[in-house]
Design an enzyme around this catalytic site. Structure first.
Site, PDB file in Angstrom:
ATOM      1  N   ILE A  55       0.878  -1.174   0.000  1.00 13.45           N
ATOM      2  CA  ILE A  55       0.000   0.000   0.000  1.00 13.45           C
ATOM      3  C   ILE A  55       0.914   1.222   0.000  1.00 13.45           C
ATOM      4  O   ILE A  55       2.058   1.141   0.447  1.00 13.45           O
ATOM      5  CB  ILE A  55      -1.016   0.024   1.182  1.00 13.45           C
ATOM      6  CG1 ILE A  55      -0.344  -0.205   2.531  1.00 13.45           C
ATOM      7  CG2 ILE A  55      -2.134  -0.966   0.979  1.00 13.45           C
ATOM      8  CD1 ILE A  55      -1.316  -0.195   3.706  1.00 13.45           C
ATOM      9  N   ASP A  56       0.424   2.327  -0.530  1.00 14.55           N
ATOM     10  CA  ASP A  56       1.264   3.514  -0.688  1.00 14.55           C
ATOM     11  C   ASP A  56       1.759   4.031   0.663  1.00 14.55           C
ATOM     12  O   ASP A  56       1.129   3.809   1.696  1.00 14.55           O
ATOM     13  CB  ASP A  56       0.470   4.645  -1.369  1.00 14.55           C
ATOM     14  CG  ASP A  56      -0.082   4.215  -2.721  1.00 14.55           C
ATOM     15  OD1 ASP A  56       0.523   3.318  -3.337  1.00 14.55           O
ATOM     16  OD2 ASP A  56      -1.117   4.765  -3.139  1.00 14.55           O
ATOM     17  N   ARG A  57       2.840   4.796   0.589  1.00  9.63           N
ATOM     18  CA  ARG A  57       3.447   5.319   1.817  1.00  9.63           C
ATOM     19  C   ARG A  57       2.432   6.063   2.695  1.00  9.63           C
ATOM     20  O   ARG A  57       2.372   5.864   3.899  1.00  9.63           O
ATOM     21  CB  ARG A  57       4.599   6.274   1.445  1.00  9.63           C
ATOM     22  CG  ARG A  57       5.283   6.860   2.669  1.00  9.63           C
ATOM     23  CD  ARG A  57       6.395   7.800   2.301  1.00  9.63           C
ATOM     24  NE  ARG A  57       5.872   9.042   1.761  1.00  9.63           N
ATOM     25  CZ  ARG A  57       6.640  10.031   1.324  1.00  9.63           C
ATOM     26  NH1 ARG A  57       7.944   9.907   1.336  1.00  9.63           N
ATOM     27  NH2 ARG A  57       6.100  11.134   0.852  1.00  9.63           N
ATOM     28  N   THR A  65      -0.834   5.880   2.599  1.00  9.17           N
ATOM     29  CA  THR A  65      -2.073   5.141   2.873  1.00  9.17           C
ATOM     30  C   THR A  65      -1.787   4.269   4.086  1.00  9.17           C
ATOM     31  O   THR A  65      -0.728   3.651   4.164  1.00  9.17           O
ATOM     32  CB  THR A  65      -2.465   4.262   1.659  1.00  9.17           C
ATOM     33  OG1 THR A  65      -2.676   5.120   0.528  1.00  9.17           O
ATOM     34  CG2 THR A  65      -3.723   3.460   1.927  1.00  9.17           C
ATOM     35  N   ARG A  96      -6.809   6.014  -5.743  1.00  5.56           N
ATOM     36  CA  ARG A  96      -6.538   7.449  -5.886  1.00  5.56           C
ATOM     37  C   ARG A  96      -6.763   7.906  -7.328  1.00  5.56           C
ATOM     38  O   ARG A  96      -7.354   8.964  -7.581  1.00  5.56           O
ATOM     39  CB  ARG A  96      -5.108   7.739  -5.426  1.00  5.56           C
ATOM     40  CG  ARG A  96      -4.892   7.375  -3.958  1.00  5.56           C
ATOM     41  CD  ARG A  96      -3.419   7.267  -3.595  1.00  5.56           C
ATOM     42  NE  ARG A  96      -2.736   8.529  -3.739  1.00  5.56           N
ATOM     43  CZ  ARG A  96      -1.404   8.641  -3.702  1.00  5.56           C
ATOM     44  NH1 ARG A  96      -0.647   7.569  -3.535  1.00  5.56           N
ATOM     45  NH2 ARG A  96      -0.849   9.825  -3.839  1.00  5.56           N
TER      46      ARG A  96
END
Length: 306
Positions: free
Chosen positions: A135-137, A139, A235
């Site tokens: 998962i993104d930094r 998030t 996103r």
């Protein structure tokens, strides 16, 4: 070099890596295939190609390579571990933490913290041990991590077959007339900005389902289900339909809300449903929204009442 194993093939006709898995070796097929390619596996005392078909009676000798000490640093960083057993860890990642080391982020990542905590699978290479999905930094939320190669393969295959269920909560800009819907739009690299993703013709299939949980003045709280797992998928899809995730610096711009300045998007991987790699039991994990996310929702609810 490591230890040597000797095996006699009982039944021929299959590719060597598959025959060795059938013979009861605990390594994954991909690991065995890479050993065959590297010449660690001899058949009747001679190296063979990866495509070699095993014959009944073949004498196979495997030199198990010594586990390379990973050059990653194990760091004593506190972790919010939701569940752990011999096969997997489910961890609640805080906003702002990078999942695995990459250019510019050699330390302080989730992987550095996990390596301090427990041994991890090696399938994904040296810098992404144990990491089945990311998962993104900025998030936050639940992530499954494999502790051994068999668990990694089982979890990765389930993810690929769209059997793992992943539910996210996001606060997005704008209001919805509908209560639920699906965004089905292909995602690929942005044609002009290499650091961004975008909905592009010929991109990879990407499907996101959304459901309205709560409506505010100019904002909506959504529960989103991922059918595919493309980079930045939620996103990008939310921006595409004109409802960027609040606090998203890359796809949304709005960093201030209810008197607070946000450090990243209000997007949280809240629920994870997976099949346990060994017991095959369906397991559901849930997590609380981060404090900042809750504070924003509380402020919006208060504004609504006024």
């Amino acid at each position: 070099m490591g230890k040597t194993m000797k095996i006699t093939i009982k039944e021929g006709g299959k590719r060597l890596d598959a025959a060795l898995v059938m013979a009861g070796l605990e390594q994954s097929r991909s690991t065995l295939a890479s050993w065959i390619k590297d010449g660690q596996v001899l058949v009747n005392d001679a190296p063979v190609k990866s495509s070699y078909k095993a014959k009944a009676g073949d004498q196979v000798s495997i030199t198990v390579p010594e586990t390379k000490e990973t050059s990653l640093e194990a760091e004593n960083i506190p972790l919010d571990i939701v569940y752990e057993d011999d096969d997997l860890i489910v961890v609640n990642k805080p906003q702002g933490m990078v999942v695995h080391p990459a250019a510019g982020h050699a330390t302080g990542t989730l992987v550095n913290a996990l390596l301090y905590h427990a041994p991890l699978s090696s399938i994904n290479g040296e810098f992404r041990p144990g990491i089945v999905h990311r998962i993104d930094r900025d998030t936050s939320g639940l992530l499954m991590v494999a502790k051994n190669d068999q668990a990694h393969q089982a979890l990765a295959e389930e993810l690929k077959a769209h059997k793992t269920e992943r539910y996210y909560y996001a606060l997005v800009k704008g209001n919805f007339t509908e209560d639920e819907g699906t965004v089905d739009a292909p995602i690929g690299r942005h044609p002009k900005d290499r650091k961004k993703q975008a909905v592009v013709p010929g991109g990879r299939d990407a499907v996101t389902h959304f459901k309205v949980l709560e409506r505010f003045d100019g904002f909506t709280l959504l529960r989103l289900a991922l059918e595919t797992g493309r980079t930045h998928q939620i996103r990008v899809h939310m921006q595409y339909i004109g409802h960027s995730v609040v606090g998203d610096p890359t796809y949304g711009h709005q960093q201030k809300i209810a008197g607070m300045t946000l450090k990243g998007q209000l997007l949280h991987a809240k629920t994870l449903v997976l099949t346990h790699p060994t017991t095959k039991e369906t397991m559901t994990f849930d997590s609380d929204l981060p404090k900042t996310f809750e504070q924003v929702l509380t402020a919006l609810r208060t504004e609504q009442k006024q």
